[in-house]
Design an enzyme around this catalytic site. Structure first.
Site, PDB file in Angstrom:
ATOM      1  N   CYS A 193       1.442   6.666 -17.310  1.00 30.36           N
ATOM      2  CA  CYS A 193       2.435   5.594 -17.397  1.00 30.36           C
ATOM      3  C   CYS A 193       3.755   6.061 -17.994  1.00 30.36           C
ATOM      4  O   CYS A 193       4.550   5.252 -18.479  1.00 30.36           O
ATOM      5  CB  CYS A 193       1.867   4.434 -18.199  1.00 30.36           C
ATOM      6  N   CYS A 217       3.156  -1.909 -24.806  1.00 29.67           N
ATOM      7  CA  CYS A 217       1.720  -1.666 -24.665  1.00 29.67           C
ATOM      8  C   CYS A 217       0.892  -2.822 -25.204  1.00 29.67           C
ATOM      9  O   CYS A 217      -0.254  -3.013 -24.804  1.00 29.67           O
ATOM     10  CB  CYS A 217       1.334  -0.374 -25.375  1.00 29.67           C
ATOM     11  N   CYS A 275       1.363   7.487 -22.696  1.00 28.87           N
ATOM     12  CA  CYS A 275       0.246   8.072 -21.964  1.00 28.87           C
ATOM     13  C   CYS A 275       0.738   8.710 -20.661  1.00 28.87           C
ATOM     14  O   CYS A 275       1.697   8.228 -20.047  1.00 28.87           O
ATOM     15  CB  CYS A 275      -0.793   6.998 -21.656  1.00 28.87           C
ATOM     16  N   CYS A 295      -5.878  -1.710 -19.842  1.00 34.76           N
ATOM     17  CA  CYS A 295      -5.993  -0.320 -20.279  1.00 34.76           C
ATOM     18  C   CYS A 295      -5.392  -0.152 -21.674  1.00 34.76           C
ATOM     19  O   CYS A 295      -5.995   0.460 -22.555  1.00 34.76           O
ATOM     20  CB  CYS A 295      -5.302   0.596 -19.269  1.00 34.76           C
ATOM     21  N   CYS A 296      -4.201  -0.716 -21.873  1.00 35.59           N
ATOM     22  CA  CYS A 296      -3.569  -0.636 -23.193  1.00 35.59           C
ATOM     23  C   CYS A 296      -4.391  -1.368 -24.239  1.00 35.59           C
ATOM     24  O   CYS A 296      -4.468  -0.931 -25.393  1.00 35.59           O
ATOM     25  CB  CYS A 296      -2.164  -1.228 -23.134  1.00 35.59           C
TER      26      CYS A 296
END
Length: 244
Positions: free
Chosen positions: A213, A236, A210, A129-130
């Protein structure tokens, strides 16, 4: 240009960037403003960018940068998962500090639709995702630049505890003007300049990323304890991966 900056910088050939280790030796005891000015002098405004999350401590670096040159480009990663308060804070700091070139960068829609169509990747694979929401967009945004500035500090601990003032990240020079400052010095910058705090700081969010998280931290925890809570993940990826 501050004469001290010229004294601090090593000699270099025309059109050639100096080595990161030489710059680091010259700037390891310099103030944040001197480091920013040195970065600007070394590569020029058109080849320099500041990367900012507009998080809970970001205003200090942005204030120092704006005092040197408010037209230095600022890259902001709008991941699609940010708090509305962070987006509002970005706009507040742009107006407050007179920032002239803030570029909000987003992940590619095609990438999101292919790799995170249900917006659940943050849970199943936070590293991936990062990567698609931060690392890859930043690499694209930094492509035109020879050097970048960020706000990491040694007191944040972990892999940041031993960062240099100037690094070679494998693709370009990376300046860390706040590497050796203390939390108290950052607080002093906020107080002296009357900088507005991030709206979420008063609610216990000492480090904001985000939404999925990021969590609140208690007074006895490290400021970054609320990032990726319960996971081994602490970064990240934008500071642990090549930026090209």
């Amino acid at each position: 240009m501050n004469a001290l900056v010229h004294q601090l910088l090593p000699e270099r050939a025309a059109d050639a960037l100096p080595a990161a280790d030489g710059l680091d030796r010259a700037l390891r005891d310099a103030s944040p403003a001197e480091v920013v000015a040195a970065a600007l002098h070394t590569v020029g405004r058109e080849h320099l960018a500041v990367v900012s999350s507009f998080g809970t401590e970001s205003a200090a670096l942005l204030k120092v940068m704006a005092d040197v040159d408010p037209a230095i480009p600022v890259i902001f990663l709008d991941t699609g998962w940010l708090f509305e308060e962070t987006l509002a804070y970005r706009d507040t700091l742009i107006a407050t500090l007179g920032l002239r070139d803030v570029r909000s960068i987003k992940p590619l829609e095609d990438t999101l639709s292919q790799q995170d169509p249900d917006r659940e990747l943050w849970f199943s694979d936070p590293d991936a995702c990062c990567r698609i929401r931060k690392v890859e967009p930043l690499a694209r945004a930094l492509a035109p630049f020879s050097a970048w500035i960020n706000g990491r500090k040694r007191f944040q601990g972990g892999v940041r505890a031993a960062i240099a003032v100037v690094e070679d990240d494998g693709a370009r020079l990376k300046f860390n003007p706040f590497a050796n400052v203390s939390r108290e010095q950052i607080q002093a910058i906020y107080a002296t300049a009357n900088l507005p705090p991030h709206p979420l700081a008063a609610l216990g969010y000492l480090s904001v990323g985000c939404m999925p998280c990021t969590s609140r931290t208690s007074p006895d925890e490290d400021a970054r304890a609320g990032r990726w809570r319960g996971r081994a993940k602490t970064e990240c990826g934008i500071h642990t991966a090549r930026t090209s």
